[in-house]
Scaffold this active site. Structure first.
Site, PDB file in Angstrom:
ATOM      1  N   SER A 151       1.018  -1.234   0.077  1.00 31.96           N
ATOM      2  CA  SER A 151       0.033   0.017   0.157  1.00 31.96           C
ATOM      3  C   SER A 151       0.961   1.468  -0.018  1.00 31.96           C
ATOM      4  O   SER A 151       2.479   1.049  -0.044  1.00 31.96           O
ATOM      5  CB  SER A 151      -0.843  -0.156   1.221  1.00 31.96           C
ATOM      6  N   TYR A 152       0.251   2.426  -0.022  1.00 30.28           N
ATOM      7  CA  TYR A 152       1.050   3.715  -0.257  1.00 30.28           C
ATOM      8  C   TYR A 152       2.010   3.686   0.994  1.00 30.28           C
ATOM      9  O   TYR A 152       1.326   3.693   2.312  1.00 30.28           O
ATOM     10  CB  TYR A 152       0.116   4.812   0.072  1.00 30.28           C
ATOM     11  N   PRO A 153       3.261   4.006   1.025  1.00 28.34           N
ATOM     12  CA  PRO A 153       4.224   3.865   1.915  1.00 28.34           C
ATOM     13  C   PRO A 153       4.402   5.011   2.825  1.00 28.34           C
ATOM     14  O   PRO A 153       5.148   5.105   3.557  1.00 28.34           O
ATOM     15  CB  PRO A 153       5.569   3.311   1.108  1.00 28.34           C
ATOM     16  N   ARG A 154       3.712   6.257   2.304  1.00 28.29           N
ATOM     17  CA  ARG A 154       3.943   7.457   3.214  1.00 28.29           C
ATOM     18  C   ARG A 154       2.779   7.800   4.178  1.00 28.29           C
ATOM     19  O   ARG A 154       1.498   8.242   3.424  1.00 28.29           O
ATOM     20  CB  ARG A 154       4.082   8.715   2.343  1.00 28.29           C
TER      21      ARG A 154
END
Length: 266
Positions: A81-84
């Site tokens: 998933s989006y890592p930020r």
């Protein structure tokens, strides 16, 4: 087996030599008490960006900037998933079981996943929902042949952390054995694994054999092989590691999950 002296240390060498002489007069150490208590190593909280950067720096040997570049590549390829994200808590509606099932045929951790599914997943510990994106989560299964070196290492950690966060705590028995040599008191502490829990998949946090201890009871005696003095000195603190710096930046609100690796890289 090296015993810990109850007095811990002496700052006077002559006094230390005196005590050493008193202990040397004896050939046996007698067990005076054995105390045990069941304890647990708590499973990790759901993974956010700062923790991923910290682990990459301290455990994977990657700078945070490089680690985030790899994580973003894995995201665009659909592996994670989006890592930020600042969140360490999933929404109640998030289908954790479905994500976990995607990993049950993996050669690396498939057996751990199947055992966990059979036992029933453990809802993740309560964390912080920043309202931006969910914690970093594996989105589809992958093999080491599909990903290159650093990409696999990041993916491997993300998956293991995710499985670990749904697993159960590691349980162990903490035991301290108390000894007496003449009038001087000593102790030895160790741990006996009861249930590996999440450490079966997050093996770097597993208890080591060095932490185990022999089975002894009150009244048992052990032969003293050596009595020696160890000269030590106080040391200044070590330099900050990159992982320490990331922790402090997060603690004091310096930068964000997106800018921390940029600041460190600069």
């Amino acid at each position: 087996m090296f015993l810990d002296w109850e007095r811990v240390r002496s700052f006077d060498r002559e006094v230390a030599v005196l005590f050493q002489g008193l202990v040397k007069q004896h050939t046996k150490a007698t067990v005076t008490n054995v105390s045990s208590k069941e304890k647990a190593k708590e499973r990790p909280i759901a993974l956010n960006t700062v923790e991923l950067m910290r682990v990459a720096s301290s455990g994977l040997g990657m700078g945070p900037h490089h680690a985030m570049q790899i994580a973003e590549k894995l995201y665009t390829q659909g592996y994670i998933s989006y890592p930020r994200t600042e969140s360490t808590q999933y929404a109640e509606s998030f289908d954790l079981k479905d994500v976990l099932k995607q990993q049950q045929n993996s050669q690396e951790w498939g057996s751990d996943v199947k055992n966990l599914l059979a036992k029933g997943i453990n809802r993740p510990r309560k964390g912080h929902d920043a309202g931006d994106h969910p914690p970093i989560t594996p989105m589809r299964s992958a093999t080491q042949n599909q990903l290159d070196g650093d990409a696999w290492r990041i993916y491997d950690y993300v998956v293991r952390h995710f499985i670990g966060s749904l697993s159960y705590n590691c349980k162990y028995l903490s035991t301290t054995i108390h000894f007496k040599v003449g009038d001087e008191k000593f102790s030895f502490s160790g741990k006996k694994l009861l249930d590996p829990g999440y450490t079966s998949v997050m093996t770097h946090q597993a208890l080591t054999e060095e932490e185990s201890l022999p089975a002894l009871e009150k009244g048992d005696t052990l032969e003293i092989k050596e009595v020696k003095l160890g000269e030590r000195q106080t040391n200044p603190p070590d330099y900050l590691t990159e992982a320490d710096l990331i922790t402090l930046m997060e603690k004091h609100g310096i930068g964000t999950d997106a800018s921390i690796p940029v600041h460190i890289n600069n």
